[in-house]
Design a protein around this motif. Structure first.
Motif, PDB file in Angstrom:
ATOM      1  N   MET A 235      -4.350   1.245  -2.228  1.00  0.00           N
ATOM      2  CA  MET A 235      -4.613  -0.039  -2.757  1.00  0.00           C
ATOM      3  C   MET A 235      -5.186  -1.061  -1.826  1.00  0.00           C
ATOM      4  SD  MET A 235      -4.131   0.520  -5.949  1.00  0.00           S
ATOM      5  CE  MET A 235      -3.652  -1.147  -6.693  1.00  0.00           C
ATOM      6  N   GLN A 236      -6.353  -0.699  -1.179  1.00  0.00           N
ATOM      7  CA  GLN A 236      -6.673  -1.746  -0.226  1.00  0.00           C
ATOM      8  C   GLN A 236      -7.186  -2.919  -0.780  1.00  0.00           C
ATOM      9  OE1 GLN A 236      -6.578   0.060   2.672  1.00  0.00           O
ATOM     10  NE2 GLN A 236      -7.312  -1.987   3.507  1.00  0.00           N
TER      11      GLN A 236
ATOM     12  N   THR B 236      -5.407  -4.838  -2.387  1.00  0.00           N
ATOM     13  CA  THR B 236      -4.410  -5.770  -2.623  1.00  0.00           C
ATOM     14  C   THR B 236      -4.120  -6.628  -1.168  1.00  0.00           C
ATOM     15  OG1 THR B 236      -2.630  -4.445  -1.977  1.00  0.00           O
ATOM     16  CG2 THR B 236      -3.208  -4.719  -4.493  1.00  0.00           C
ATOM     17  N   TYR B 237      -5.017  -6.252  -0.100  1.00  0.00           N
ATOM     18  CA  TYR B 237      -4.529  -6.577   1.147  1.00  0.00           C
ATOM     19  C   TYR B 237      -5.537  -7.841   1.573  1.00  0.00           C
ATOM     20  CZ  TYR B 237      -2.020  -2.417   2.603  1.00  0.00           C
ATOM     21  OH  TYR B 237      -1.281  -1.446   2.704  1.00  0.00           O
ATOM     22  N   LYS B 238      -5.004  -8.556   2.234  1.00  0.00           N
ATOM     23  CA  LYS B 238      -5.914  -9.966   2.686  1.00  0.00           C
ATOM     24  C   LYS B 238      -5.982 -10.041   3.967  1.00  0.00           C
ATOM     25  CE  LYS B 238      -4.080 -13.367   1.320  1.00  0.00           C
ATOM     26  NZ  LYS B 238      -3.949 -14.249   2.354  1.00  0.00           N
ATOM     27  N   THR B 239      -7.096 -10.069   4.730  1.00  0.00           N
ATOM     28  CA  THR B 239      -7.164 -10.061   6.155  1.00  0.00           C
ATOM     29  C   THR B 239      -7.204 -11.312   6.875  1.00  0.00           C
ATOM     30  OG1 THR B 239      -8.546  -7.632   5.713  1.00  0.00           O
ATOM     31  CG2 THR B 239      -8.643  -8.839   8.128  1.00  0.00           C
ATOM     32  N   ASN B 240      -6.406 -11.279   7.961  1.00  0.00           N
ATOM     33  CA  ASN B 240      -6.182 -12.543   8.547  1.00  0.00           C
ATOM     34  C   ASN B 240      -7.415 -12.187   9.765  1.00  0.00           C
ATOM     35  OD1 ASN B 240      -4.226 -13.009   7.015  1.00  0.00           O
ATOM     36  ND2 ASN B 240      -2.755 -12.202   8.576  1.00  0.00           N
TER      37      ASN B 240
ATOM     38  N   ALA C 253      -7.959 -12.906  13.781  1.00  0.00           N
ATOM     39  CA  ALA C 253      -7.280 -13.219  14.930  1.00  0.00           C
ATOM     40  C   ALA C 253      -8.017 -14.647  15.603  1.00  0.00           C
ATOM     41  CB  ALA C 253      -7.567 -12.100  15.994  1.00  0.00           C
TER      42      ALA C 253
ATOM     43  N   ASP D 266       7.021 -12.816  18.627  1.00  0.00           N
ATOM     44  CA  ASP D 266       6.427 -11.774  18.138  1.00  0.00           C
ATOM     45  C   ASP D 266       5.014 -12.057  17.293  1.00  0.00           C
ATOM     46  OD1 ASP D 266       8.938 -10.847  18.657  1.00  0.00           O
ATOM     47  OD2 ASP D 266       9.525 -10.114  16.760  1.00  0.00           O
ATOM     48  N   THR D 267       4.912 -13.192  16.879  1.00  0.00           N
ATOM     49  CA  THR D 267       3.457 -13.531  16.369  1.00  0.00           C
ATOM     50  C   THR D 267       2.627 -13.434  17.228  1.00  0.00           C
ATOM     51  OG1 THR D 267       4.533 -15.363  14.858  1.00  0.00           O
ATOM     52  CG2 THR D 267       2.137 -15.463  15.292  1.00  0.00           C
TER      53      THR D 267
ATOM     54  N   PHE E  32       1.943  -9.878  18.392  1.00  0.00           N
ATOM     55  CA  PHE E  32       1.069  -9.202  17.158  1.00  0.00           C
ATOM     56  C   PHE E  32      -0.503  -9.481  17.483  1.00  0.00           C
ATOM     57  CE2 PHE E  32       4.699  -9.916  14.023  1.00  0.00           C
ATOM     58  CZ  PHE E  32       5.205  -8.520  14.543  1.00  0.00           C
ATOM     59  N   GLN E  33      -0.587 -10.830  18.120  1.00  0.00           N
ATOM     60  CA  GLN E  33      -2.101 -11.090  18.072  1.00  0.00           C
ATOM     61  C   GLN E  33      -2.418 -10.988  19.498  1.00  0.00           C
ATOM     62  OE1 GLN E  33      -2.090 -15.330  17.339  1.00  0.00           O
ATOM     63  NE2 GLN E  33      -1.620 -14.955  14.976  1.00  0.00           N
TER      64      GLN E  33
END
Lengths: 332, 165
Positions: free
Chosen positions: B1-2, B4-8, B10, B112-113, B116-117
């Motif tokens: 179900m690609q 439903t994803y929303k890309t952020n 960087a 952690d944010t 992740f980035q």
């Protein structure tokens, strides 16, 4: 609808309450909770301070004792229940049937919530827990779609708590053995998925990074590529000649847009994931969800997710994306 | 179900301007570190007394300011944190740009944010890293006393970056 926020320490607890949490959930400094990380969590002294802070600000505090004791550790779990009850928590969040039984008998006035780790995905299971132990709330596993949650809500007298935001995993809560495979330790018994002692991050000269868990290569990312937590389920593997995320992508659940639907179902509480995160995260996420819930309560029909809310949440999300998770999956 | 994803996206990261980085590099690392441990020993006065930093004993940690080209190598001695001048093995390395360390030190960003980035990197003993992180963020706000003038200087430094963006 109550907003339930995570607190790994006292500053996070205050950040949650100051930014509008109705309740916070915490764990003790041992393997009796599913965020058993070095330096995190509460002892008997500061859990008392936490309860005092929560109550003096009109908020409630829940203690998560949501791992499964092995025979040799049974007393640690019962001691955690006793500490929580004696400290005066507003509820305990339990998963193990033996511990539920202990708590129900030893502390009949203590409110019991069934943890997501308890993995109750149908109303018969919830009814059994309600009948047998008198649970007052159940945290619903994240594998259910919205119609399935509605079906539960219509058939059980037990109030439901749903996850609204936070890191997602493969979501086989309470039953996942992937971390055990690589490290011999699982969230179910040890209280941590991918414990730090088994994680290696190795910078490469080209700016990329390798992630190893228990010596097993689980991911290799390029320079500047976002990463997630070092778990097997979010690793990239070669499967039938194709490389990629074979199980789950590093991603965060974000269900702001489902708020009116959840409210209409009569969902009792929205839970935010992240006891391992810092007070900055707790403050940012709580602020957004408080504003959203208040807006939705005022006028559910005209509720619209504001783009600044999503921007705030995207910023702290794991990986490079957010998702509605299973709530909007049609395959079930 | 690609779908439903929303890309952020960087985000880019402000860096120390070269005219500031150059003089930083001219001072030996051990001098910077002596300044840093003096500040840390002040901030963690109570925790040192309570033994909360004992897990760093005979372990070597290094903080690397990537855009400044400097590193702070220290360990925990009998009286507190001390600069570590020797080469030897490193148990924990935390690397990032000054801007991000400033954000972290004022509690404006979640570690952690930034991890992740890929803005903060952690190498070596991850357990030691988690314990350090949780020690810092577990400090009660009233108890955490970054000295007032230093806090002001950090805030000024952050707005200096933001003005240049």
């Amino acid at each position: 609808m109550e907003l339930v926020c995570p607190a790994g320490n006292l500053p996070s607890l205050k950040a949650a309450i100051d930014n509008g949490a109705d309740a916070v959930y915490v764990g003790f400094k041992d393997d009796t909770n599913a965020r058993n990380f070095a330096g995190l969590n509460f002892n008997e002294k500061n859990v008392g301070q936490g309860i005092e802070y929560a109550h003096s600000h009109g908020a409630r505090l829940f203690a998560a004792i949501n791992t499964f004791p092995q025979p040799s550790g049974w007393e640690r779990w019962t001691a955690a229940v006793d500490s929580a009850a004696e400290a005066g928590v507003d509820a305990v969040i339990l998963a193990d049937i033996g511990i539920l039984d202990y708590a129900a008998n030893r502390w009949p006035d203590l409110k019991l919530h069934l943890s997501v780790q308890g993995s109750a995905t149908n109303y018969e299971a919830i009814s059994f827990m309600h009948r047998t132990f008198g649970i007052r709330r159940v945290v619903i596993p994240r594998v259910l779609s919205a119609p399935q949650v509605r079906h539960l809500a219509e058939h059980t007298p037990v109030p439901l708590e749903l996850f609204g935001f936070g890191s997602l995993c493969v979501m086989v809560e309470g039953r996942c053995l992937l971390s055990s495979y690589a490290t011999g330790r699982s969230p179910n018994t040890y209280g941590a998925c991918s414990p730090g002692s088994h994680v290696e991050w190795i910078d490469r000269k080209d700016g990329g990074m390798e992630t190893r868990l228990g010596g097993i290569l689980v991911d290799s990312c390029g320079a500047g590529e976002n990463v997630g937590y070092p778990t097997i389920c979010k690793g990239r593997f070669e499967v039938q000649g194709k490389e990629g995320y074979a199980i789950e992508e590093p991603t965060s659940l974000n269900t702001l847009e489902l708020l009116p639907e959840m409210m209409a179902m009569g969902i009792a509480a929205i839970k935010i994931e992240g006891r391992q995160r810092s007070p900055a995260y707790v403050a940012q996420v709580t602020r957004v969800w408080r504003a959203a819930i208040d807006a939705c309560k005022r006028n559910p029909e005209s509720f619209r997710v504001q783009s600044v809310w999503n921007a705030e949440l995207d910023k702290v999300a794991e990986g490079a994306q957010t998702t509605l998770g299973a709530y909007h999956r049609s395959w079930q | 179900m690609q779908d439903t994803y929303k890309t952020n996206e960087a985000g880019g990261n402000p860096q120390i301007p070269p005219f500031l980085a150059a003089p930083l590099k001219m001072v030996p690392n051990v001098v910077h570190t002596q300044l840093l441990v003096a500040v840390l020993n002040h901030v963690f006065k109570q925790q040192l007394r309570d033994g909360d930093l004992d897990f760093l004993e005979s372990r070597t940690a290094v903080i690397r300011l990537l855009d400044g080209g400097v590193e702070f190598r220290f360990t925990k001695g009998r009286k507190g944190l001390v600069a570590h001048s020797g080469e030897g093995p490193i148990d924990l390395a935390i690397s990032g740009d000054l801007y991000d360390f400033l954000q972290l030190s004022l509690g404006k960003e979640d570690p952690d944010t930034l991890f992740f980035q890929r803005r903060i990197r952690l190498e070596g003993d991850v357990e030691l890293g988690l314990e350090t992180k949780n020690l810092i963020y577990g400090l009660d706000v009233e108890a955490l006393s970054i000295p007032g003038p230093l806090r002001m200087a950090f805030n000024k430094a952050i707005s200096f970056y933001q003005d240049r963006q």
